[in-house]
Design a protein around this motif. Sequence first.
Motif, mmCIF file in Angstrom:
data_model
loop_
_atom_site.group_PDB
_atom_site.id
_atom_site.type_symbol
_atom_site.label_atom_id
_atom_site.label_comp_id
_atom_site.label_asym_id
_atom_site.label_seq_id
_atom_site.Cartn_x
_atom_site.Cartn_y
_atom_site.Cartn_z
ATOM 1 N N ILE A 1 38.125 30.756 47.817
ATOM 2 C CA ILE A 1 39.472 30.850 47.251
ATOM 3 C C ILE A 1 40.482 30.443 48.319
ATOM 4 O O ILE A 1 40.475 30.972 49.433
ATOM 5 C CB ILE A 1 39.790 32.280 46.767
ATOM 6 C CG1 ILE A 1 38.702 32.775 45.808
ATOM 7 C CG2 ILE A 1 41.169 32.342 46.143
ATOM 8 C CD1 ILE A 1 38.512 31.938 44.571
ATOM 9 N N ALA A 2 41.352 29.517 47.960
ATOM 10 C CA ALA A 2 42.360 29.020 48.897
ATOM 11 C C ALA A 2 43.754 29.461 48.457
ATOM 12 O O ALA A 2 44.037 29.558 47.261
ATOM 13 C CB ALA A 2 42.317 27.494 48.962
ATOM 14 N N THR A 3 44.587 29.709 49.452
ATOM 15 C CA THR A 3 46.013 29.896 49.194
ATOM 16 C C THR A 3 46.660 28.529 49.343
ATOM 17 O O THR A 3 46.512 27.880 50.385
ATOM 18 C CB THR A 3 46.634 30.884 50.204
ATOM 19 O OG1 THR A 3 45.965 32.137 50.087
ATOM 20 C CG2 THR A 3 48.117 31.065 49.950
ATOM 21 N N LEU A 4 47.324 28.085 48.307
ATOM 22 C CA LEU A 4 47.968 26.774 48.322
ATOM 23 C C LEU A 4 49.449 26.934 48.617
ATOM 24 O O LEU A 4 50.113 27.806 48.055
ATOM 25 C CB LEU A 4 47.810 26.085 46.962
ATOM 26 C CG LEU A 4 46.386 25.943 46.438
ATOM 27 C CD1 LEU A 4 46.397 25.273 45.077
ATOM 28 C CD2 LEU A 4 45.523 25.176 47.413
ATOM 29 N N THR A 5 49.954 26.102 49.504
ATOM 30 C CA THR A 5 51.391 26.013 49.748
ATOM 31 C C THR A 5 51.811 24.615 49.333
ATOM 32 O O THR A 5 51.256 23.622 49.810
ATOM 33 C CB THR A 5 51.730 26.265 51.231
ATOM 34 O OG1 THR A 5 51.192 27.545 51.614
ATOM 35 C CG2 THR A 5 53.239 26.276 51.442
ATOM 36 N N GLU B 1 32.450 42.710 27.903
ATOM 37 C CA GLU B 1 31.931 42.238 29.186
ATOM 38 C C GLU B 1 32.970 42.419 30.285
ATOM 39 O O GLU B 1 34.151 42.233 30.063
ATOM 40 C CB GLU B 1 31.542 40.764 29.104
ATOM 41 C CG GLU B 1 30.267 40.522 28.352
ATOM 42 C CD GLU B 1 29.783 39.100 28.496
ATOM 43 O OE1 GLU B 1 29.603 38.648 29.646
ATOM 44 O OE2 GLU B 1 29.603 38.450 27.460
ATOM 45 N N SER B 2 32.492 42.748 31.467
ATOM 46 C CA SER B 2 33.367 42.874 32.629
ATOM 47 C C SER B 2 33.662 41.505 33.212
ATOM 48 O O SER B 2 32.795 40.628 33.225
ATOM 49 C CB SER B 2 32.717 43.735 33.715
ATOM 50 O OG SER B 2 32.524 45.044 33.247
ATOM 51 N N VAL B 3 34.883 41.317 33.703
ATOM 52 C CA VAL B 3 35.280 40.076 34.358
ATOM 53 C C VAL B 3 36.043 40.411 35.630
ATOM 54 O O VAL B 3 36.625 41.484 35.754
ATOM 55 C CB VAL B 3 36.158 39.185 33.440
ATOM 56 C CG1 VAL B 3 35.346 38.661 32.268
ATOM 57 C CG2 VAL B 3 37.378 39.934 32.966
ATOM 58 N N PHE B 4 36.006 39.475 36.579
ATOM 59 C CA PHE B 4 36.726 39.629 37.835
ATOM 60 C C PHE B 4 37.504 38.353 38.104
ATOM 61 O O PHE B 4 37.034 37.266 37.793
ATOM 62 C CB PHE B 4 35.759 39.865 38.999
ATOM 63 C CG PHE B 4 34.992 41.137 38.885
ATOM 64 C CD1 PHE B 4 35.502 42.309 39.415
ATOM 65 C CD2 PHE B 4 33.772 41.176 38.239
ATOM 66 C CE1 PHE B 4 34.798 43.494 39.300
ATOM 67 C CE2 PHE B 4 33.051 42.352 38.117
ATOM 68 C CZ PHE B 4 33.575 43.516 38.650
ATOM 69 N N THR B 5 38.676 38.487 38.697
ATOM 70 C CA THR B 5 39.414 37.329 39.178
ATOM 71 C C THR B 5 39.708 37.548 40.650
ATOM 72 O O THR B 5 39.960 38.667 41.089
ATOM 73 C CB THR B 5 40.744 37.115 38.418
ATOM 74 O OG1 THR B 5 41.583 38.267 38.616
ATOM 75 C CG2 THR B 5 40.505 36.900 36.943
ATOM 76 N N ILE B 6 39.644 36.470 41.409
ATOM 77 C CA ILE B 6 39.946 36.511 42.836
ATOM 78 C C ILE B 6 41.034 35.490 43.068
ATOM 79 O O ILE B 6 40.935 34.350 42.612
ATOM 80 C CB ILE B 6 38.717 36.149 43.686
ATOM 81 C CG1 ILE B 6 37.501 36.983 43.296
ATOM 82 C CG2 ILE B 6 39.031 36.320 45.175
ATOM 83 C CD1 ILE B 6 36.200 36.507 43.915
ATOM 84 N N GLY B 7 42.085 35.867 43.761
ATOM 85 C CA GLY B 7 43.167 34.923 43.977
ATOM 86 C C GLY B 7 44.045 35.307 45.149
ATOM 87 O O GLY B 7 43.690 36.175 45.950
ATOM 88 N N SER B 8 45.180 34.638 45.222
ATOM 89 C CA SER B 8 46.159 34.882 46.286
ATOM 90 C C SER B 8 47.558 34.944 45.687
ATOM 91 O O SER B 8 48.413 34.125 46.008
ATOM 92 C CB SER B 8 46.095 33.769 47.334
ATOM 93 O OG SER B 8 44.827 33.688 47.901
ATOM 94 N N PRO B 9 47.815 35.891 44.801
ATOM 95 C CA PRO B 9 49.156 35.954 44.222
ATOM 96 C C PRO B 9 50.199 36.233 45.302
ATOM 97 O O PRO B 9 49.965 37.068 46.178
ATOM 98 C CB PRO B 9 49.075 37.095 43.213
ATOM 99 C CG PRO B 9 47.938 37.942 43.676
ATOM 100 C CD PRO B 9 46.982 37.002 44.368
#
Length: 142
Positions: free
Chosen positions: A33-37, A122-130
């Motif tokens: 997962i990348a943080t985009l600028t 079903e269980s779900v996960f999100t990974i991010g950089s808010p």
Amino acid sequence: MIALVLAIVAAIMIECYLNYATKKRIEYNAKAIATLTVYDSKNNPFATASGVFISADGKLVTNYHVIENGAYVIAKLSSGAFYKLQRSVGVCKKHDLAVLEFDAQDVPYIKIKKVGKIAIGESVFTIGSPVGLEKTVSDGVI
């Protein structure tokens, strides 16, 4: 009585294993997962967002609206590695998707594979950089 105790112990061990496996899967995938600028034509940053690398050679998926008015984009991994946008591979305004290619080699990535139908419950996960907060994980239920 012994059977009941063994069943309870087995249930606890299965739950512990599932929690451990989920944690390890999240830790592994978070590396991609990348943080985009996003910068404008005057080199001013005007947006941050998340993206996910989908190949070792630097292809990344993000939302189209994030990069729509940008002059260039920098991707930063939680490892501290930075990558500069090379080109846009493709965009879909209708579905708000963009596939970008960065100057990366051997970057961690998430393998995209076809899965069966997703079912209610079903269980779900999100990974991010808010807002720049790296490795943020949210969970939910379909």
